[in-house]
Design a protein around this motif. Structure first.
Motif, PDB file in Angstrom:
ATOM      1  N   GLY A 227      15.103   5.384   5.165  1.00 23.80           N
ATOM      2  CA  GLY A 227      15.211   6.131   3.937  1.00 23.80           C
ATOM      3  C   GLY A 227      14.158   7.218   3.865  1.00 23.80           C
ATOM      4  O   GLY A 227      13.292   7.317   4.740  1.00 23.80           O
ATOM      5  N   VAL A 228      14.229   8.034   2.820  1.00 23.66           N
ATOM      6  CA  VAL A 228      13.303   9.144   2.623  1.00 23.66           C
ATOM      7  C   VAL A 228      12.595   8.965   1.283  1.00 23.66           C
ATOM      8  O   VAL A 228      13.248   8.801   0.253  1.00 23.66           O
ATOM      9  CB  VAL A 228      14.042  10.493   2.645  1.00 23.66           C
ATOM     10  N   LEU A 229      11.264   8.985   1.320  1.00 22.31           N
ATOM     11  CA  LEU A 229      10.450   8.926   0.103  1.00 22.31           C
ATOM     12  C   LEU A 229       9.929  10.327  -0.192  1.00 22.31           C
ATOM     13  O   LEU A 229       9.160  10.895   0.594  1.00 22.31           O
ATOM     14  CB  LEU A 229       9.286   7.959   0.296  1.00 22.31           C
ATOM     15  N   VAL A 230      10.339  10.896  -1.322  1.00 20.47           N
ATOM     16  CA  VAL A 230       9.869  12.213  -1.740  1.00 20.47           C
ATOM     17  C   VAL A 230       8.738  11.992  -2.733  1.00 20.47           C
ATOM     18  O   VAL A 230       8.962  11.470  -3.833  1.00 20.47           O
ATOM     19  CB  VAL A 230      10.992  13.049  -2.374  1.00 20.47           C
ATOM     20  N   VAL A 231       7.539  12.380  -2.350  1.00 23.83           N
ATOM     21  CA  VAL A 231       6.374  12.115  -3.186  1.00 23.83           C
ATOM     22  C   VAL A 231       6.218  13.184  -4.261  1.00 23.83           C
ATOM     23  O   VAL A 231       5.977  12.882  -5.429  1.00 23.83           O
ATOM     24  CB  VAL A 231       5.104  12.017  -2.321  1.00 23.83           C
ATOM     25  N   GLN A 249      23.741  11.173   5.877  1.00 23.66           N
ATOM     26  CA  GLN A 249      23.583  10.170   6.940  1.00 23.66           C
ATOM     27  C   GLN A 249      23.613   8.740   6.400  1.00 23.66           C
ATOM     28  O   GLN A 249      23.459   7.797   7.160  1.00 23.66           O
ATOM     29  CB  GLN A 249      22.267  10.401   7.675  1.00 23.66           C
ATOM     30  N   GLY A 250      23.809   8.599   5.099  1.00 23.72           N
ATOM     31  CA  GLY A 250      23.849   7.261   4.516  1.00 23.72           C
ATOM     32  C   GLY A 250      22.487   6.616   4.368  1.00 23.72           C
ATOM     33  O   GLY A 250      22.382   5.384   4.317  1.00 23.72           O
ATOM     34  N   ARG A 251      21.435   7.436   4.259  1.00 24.77           N
ATOM     35  CA  ARG A 251      20.084   6.911   4.100  1.00 24.77           C
ATOM     36  C   ARG A 251      19.737   6.759   2.612  1.00 24.77           C
ATOM     37  O   ARG A 251      20.287   7.450   1.752  1.00 24.77           O
ATOM     38  CB  ARG A 251      19.052   7.833   4.757  1.00 24.77           C
ATOM     39  N   GLU A 252      18.790   5.863   2.327  1.00 20.95           N
ATOM     40  CA  GLU A 252      18.312   5.682   0.962  1.00 20.95           C
ATOM     41  C   GLU A 252      17.360   6.825   0.590  1.00 20.95           C
ATOM     42  O   GLU A 252      16.658   7.365   1.448  1.00 20.95           O
ATOM     43  CB  GLU A 252      17.580   4.348   0.826  1.00 20.95           C
ATOM     44  N   VAL A 253      17.334   7.154  -0.694  1.00 20.86           N
ATOM     45  CA  VAL A 253      16.430   8.203  -1.191  1.00 20.86           C
ATOM     46  C   VAL A 253      15.555   7.614  -2.292  1.00 20.86           C
ATOM     47  O   VAL A 253      16.058   6.987  -3.233  1.00 20.86           O
ATOM     48  CB  VAL A 253      17.208   9.417  -1.722  1.00 20.86           C
ATOM     49  N   PHE A 254      14.251   7.816  -2.156  1.00 20.65           N
ATOM     50  CA  PHE A 254      13.268   7.326  -3.117  1.00 20.65           C
ATOM     51  C   PHE A 254      12.467   8.518  -3.636  1.00 20.65           C
ATOM     52  O   PHE A 254      12.231   9.476  -2.906  1.00 20.65           O
ATOM     53  CB  PHE A 254      12.316   6.320  -2.455  1.00 20.65           C
ATOM     54  N   ALA A 255      12.026   8.440  -4.872  1.00 25.28           N
ATOM     55  CA  ALA A 255      11.273   9.554  -5.460  1.00 25.28           C
ATOM     56  C   ALA A 255      10.159   9.029  -6.352  1.00 25.28           C
ATOM     57  O   ALA A 255      10.337   8.051  -7.082  1.00 25.28           O
ATOM     58  CB  ALA A 255      12.198  10.472  -6.253  1.00 25.28           C
ATOM     59  N   VAL A 256       9.019   9.705  -6.292  1.00 29.01           N
ATOM     60  CA  VAL A 256       7.856   9.349  -7.103  1.00 29.01           C
ATOM     61  C   VAL A 256       7.839  10.240  -8.346  1.00 29.01           C
ATOM     62  O   VAL A 256       7.849  11.463  -8.222  1.00 29.01           O
ATOM     63  CB  VAL A 256       6.553   9.543  -6.299  1.00 29.01           C
ATOM     64  N   PRO A 257       7.810   9.662  -9.544  1.00 27.12           N
ATOM     65  CA  PRO A 257       7.740  10.489 -10.749  1.00 27.12           C
ATOM     66  C   PRO A 257       6.370  11.140 -10.875  1.00 27.12           C
ATOM     67  O   PRO A 257       5.376  10.644 -10.348  1.00 27.12           O
ATOM     68  CB  PRO A 257       7.967   9.482 -11.880  1.00 27.12           C
ATOM     69  N   LEU A 271      15.872  14.346  -8.656  1.00 23.50           N
ATOM     70  CA  LEU A 271      16.419  13.308  -7.787  1.00 23.50           C
ATOM     71  C   LEU A 271      16.580  11.988  -8.530  1.00 23.50           C
ATOM     72  O   LEU A 271      17.588  11.282  -8.368  1.00 23.50           O
ATOM     73  CB  LEU A 271      15.509  13.110  -6.565  1.00 23.50           C
ATOM     74  N   ILE A 272      15.590  11.642  -9.351  1.00 18.69           N
ATOM     75  CA  ILE A 272      15.672  10.400 -10.122  1.00 18.69           C
ATOM     76  C   ILE A 272      16.836  10.458 -11.102  1.00 18.69           C
ATOM     77  O   ILE A 272      17.594   9.491 -11.265  1.00 18.69           O
ATOM     78  CB  ILE A 272      14.331  10.134 -10.844  1.00 18.69           C
ATOM     79  N   GLN A 273      17.018  11.612 -11.744  1.00 20.84           N
ATOM     80  CA  GLN A 273      18.140  11.781 -12.663  1.00 20.84           C
ATOM     81  C   GLN A 273      19.473  11.618 -11.953  1.00 20.84           C
ATOM     82  O   GLN A 273      20.454  11.142 -12.531  1.00 20.84           O
ATOM     83  CB  GLN A 273      18.069  13.161 -13.327  1.00 20.84           C
ATOM     84  N   GLU A 274      19.519  12.009 -10.679  1.00 20.60           N
ATOM     85  CA  GLU A 274      20.770  11.965  -9.911  1.00 20.60           C
ATOM     86  C   GLU A 274      20.960  10.644  -9.182  1.00 20.60           C
ATOM     87  O   GLU A 274      21.918  10.496  -8.423  1.00 20.60           O
ATOM     88  CB  GLU A 274      20.806  13.134  -8.929  1.00 20.60           C
ATOM     89  N   GLY A 275      20.035   9.699  -9.375  1.00 14.77           N
ATOM     90  CA  GLY A 275      20.256   8.368  -8.819  1.00 14.77           C
ATOM     91  C   GLY A 275      19.290   7.897  -7.766  1.00 14.77           C
ATOM     92  O   GLY A 275      19.435   6.785  -7.249  1.00 14.77           O
ATOM     93  N   ALA A 276      18.301   8.709  -7.400  1.00 13.87           N
ATOM     94  CA  ALA A 276      17.294   8.242  -6.438  1.00 13.87           C
ATOM     95  C   ALA A 276      16.482   7.107  -7.056  1.00 13.87           C
ATOM     96  O   ALA A 276      16.284   7.057  -8.271  1.00 13.87           O
ATOM     97  CB  ALA A 276      16.360   9.382  -6.037  1.00 13.87           C
ATOM     98  N   LYS A 277      16.024   6.202  -6.228  1.00 19.04           N
ATOM     99  CA  LYS A 277      15.228   5.074  -6.693  1.00 19.04           C
ATOM    100  C   LYS A 277      13.844   5.546  -7.110  1.00 19.04           C
ATOM    101  O   LYS A 277      13.115   6.143  -6.320  1.00 19.04           O
ATOM    102  CB  LYS A 277      15.096   4.029  -5.578  1.00 19.04           C
ATOM    103  N   LEU A 278      13.476   5.284  -8.364  1.00 20.28           N
ATOM    104  CA  LEU A 278      12.145   5.631  -8.848  1.00 20.28           C
ATOM    105  C   LEU A 278      11.131   4.689  -8.226  1.00 20.28           C
ATOM    106  O   LEU A 278      11.296   3.461  -8.249  1.00 20.28           O
ATOM    107  CB  LEU A 278      12.116   5.541 -10.371  1.00 20.28           C
ATOM    108  N   VAL A 279      10.055   5.251  -7.669  1.00 20.92           N
ATOM    109  CA  VAL A 279       9.054   4.453  -6.967  1.00 20.92           C
ATOM    110  C   VAL A 279       7.681   4.653  -7.586  1.00 20.92           C
ATOM    111  O   VAL A 279       7.196   5.791  -7.690  1.00 20.92           O
ATOM    112  CB  VAL A 279       8.999   4.830  -5.467  1.00 20.92           C
ATOM    113  N   GLU A 288      14.749  -2.285  -2.859  1.00 18.22           N
ATOM    114  CA  GLU A 288      15.940  -1.469  -2.633  1.00 18.22           C
ATOM    115  C   GLU A 288      16.495  -1.673  -1.230  1.00 18.22           C
ATOM    116  O   GLU A 288      17.710  -1.671  -1.021  1.00 18.22           O
ATOM    117  CB  GLU A 288      15.604   0.005  -2.867  1.00 18.22           C
ATOM    118  N   LEU A 289      15.600  -1.847  -0.268  1.00 17.81           N
ATOM    119  CA  LEU A 289      16.024  -2.076   1.120  1.00 17.81           C
ATOM    120  C   LEU A 289      16.291  -3.544   1.403  1.00 17.81           C
ATOM    121  O   LEU A 289      16.615  -3.916   2.533  1.00 17.81           O
ATOM    122  CB  LEU A 289      14.948  -1.555   2.085  1.00 17.81           C
TER     123      LEU A 289
END
Length: 374
Positions: A227-231, A249-257, A271-279, A288-289
């Motif tokens: 997955g990808v963590l966007v800080v 690619q079917g990878r998970e997406v994570f985002a830091v508020p 990204l969080i609004q669009e469904g990324a996992k808030l981290v 999540e994994l």
């Protein structure tokens, strides 16, 4: 791998797409045979005239074995998608993404790198973003993850450096050749990464980074990871490009508020609004994994020999610095004034405290105490 020199030679031809590599393999059985084929056979295999001309021109000026020798001279090697060491997760998406037929690698890839997470973000990182990156990256390393990023300034460099300092493995995916690293000031960081992971690219030696290559490299960055963590990322940034590749690619997406007033966090909030996992902690990613314990132990450096007990003077200086820092980030100049210590002593003491994990630098020569020091 037998015939590797011919894969390296064909990779030097810009018109050689992954689909054309497959076409040549299917038509000739090996790239060595394809390299020796005349124009009529190449056209008969289904290659367009401009591609045939490009191959003939390259064949007249390229010695495949000299190319391979030059690569080894740079301390690098090449992997094709048939090699067992080629990253498994990239192979998984081979049919859905134009996965590189050849990867050029400094360092080494290991099976434990299958448990990887990409950590990305803005080049113009704020102190908040850098601190969040350090906390989460260190926790990911402790959970056995290999950290993948793009060697850029800001969040990327922070992720690589934190993984190295934590004794973990990290992989840098770069645009351009291994001898044309960008930014140049990260070449020493790249050397450290190669000793504790790998620096890799799909571009042969001598390739200068171009803007479009950074977008292309992002598909490899996300493809290597679970997955990808966007800080921290603005709405328009390379990190958001990596997210698009990850989703395809079917990878998970994570985002830091982040702070709602910060443009640097506008992308992560979207990204969080669009469904990324808030981290906010590493447990959010593990849940999540569906992971509870690390599949592998983090790569650890050889233990250093026991150090001599520090002198009372060193202990006193460290205590002064820690007391002066308090719980808020402080610039090194303010720290010098508050402690009354000479600047060289302050700098040396901060370095010692950083190594021991009691102090962190949060950007712009500002320092903060860690939880372990409080």
């Amino acid at each position: 791998m037998e015939g590797l020199a011919y894969w390296v030679a064909f990779a030097r031809i810009p018109l050689m797409t992954p689909a054309r590599f497959r076409l040549l393999e299917g038509a000739f059985g090996s790239l060595e045979e394809a390299w020796r084929a005349d124009a009529s056979r190449l056209r008969g295999a289904g290659l367009e005239p401009p591609v045939v001309d490009a191959i003939l021109h390259a064949r007249a000026r390229i010695d495949p074995f000299q190319e391979l020798e030059t690569l080894h001279h740079w301390g690098a090697t090449a992997l094709t998608w048939h090699d067992t060491a080629y990253p498994r997760r990239l192979k998984e998406i081979r049919e859905t993404t134009d996965v590189p037929p050849v990867l050029f690698v400094q360092g080494n890839l290991q099976p434990q790198d299958d448990r990887a997470l990409a950590v990305v973000g803005t080049r113009q990182a704020t102190p908040y973003g850098l601190e969040a990156c350090r906390l989460l990256t260190r926790a990911l390393v402790e959970e056995g993850f290999t950290i993948v990023s793009g060697l850029a300034q800001g969040i990327d460099a922070c992720a690589h450096q934190t993984a190295l300092e934590a004794g973990g493995r990290t992989i840098a995916v770069v645009a351009g050749g291994l001898d044309r690293l960008y930014p140049q000031q990260h070449r020493f960081l790249a050397r450290r990464i190669a000793t504790q992971g790998a620096v890799l690219t799909e571009y042969p030696l001598g390739t200068r980074p171009e803007p479009f290559q950074f977008h292309r490299r992002n598909r490899i960055l996300s493809g290597l990871a679970w997955g990808v963590l966007v800080v921290e990322a603005p709405l328009e940034s390379g990190a958001m490009s990596t997210v698009q590749w990850a989703l395809s690619q079917g990878r998970e997406v994570f985002a830091v508020p982040g702070p709602i007033t910060s443009p640097a966090s506008a992308g992560t909030h979207r990204l969080i609004q669009e469904g990324a996992k808030l981290v906010t902690q590493v447990q959010d990613i593990l849940e999540e994994l569906r992971l509870e314990t690390p599949a592998v132990q983090p790569f650890l450096l050889e233990p250093s020999p026991p150090a001599s007990p520090p002198s009372s003077a060193v202990r006193d200086e460290a205590s002064l610095v820690l007391e002066a820092l308090g719980t808020e980030a402080m610039h090194i100049d303010d720290l010098r004034r508050r402690t009354g210590l000479p600047m060289p002593v302050v700098s040396a003491t901060l370095t010692m405290l950083e190594v021991s994990g009691r102090v962190r630098q949060v950007g712009g020569m500002h320092f903060v105490r860690t939880d372990s020091a409080r």
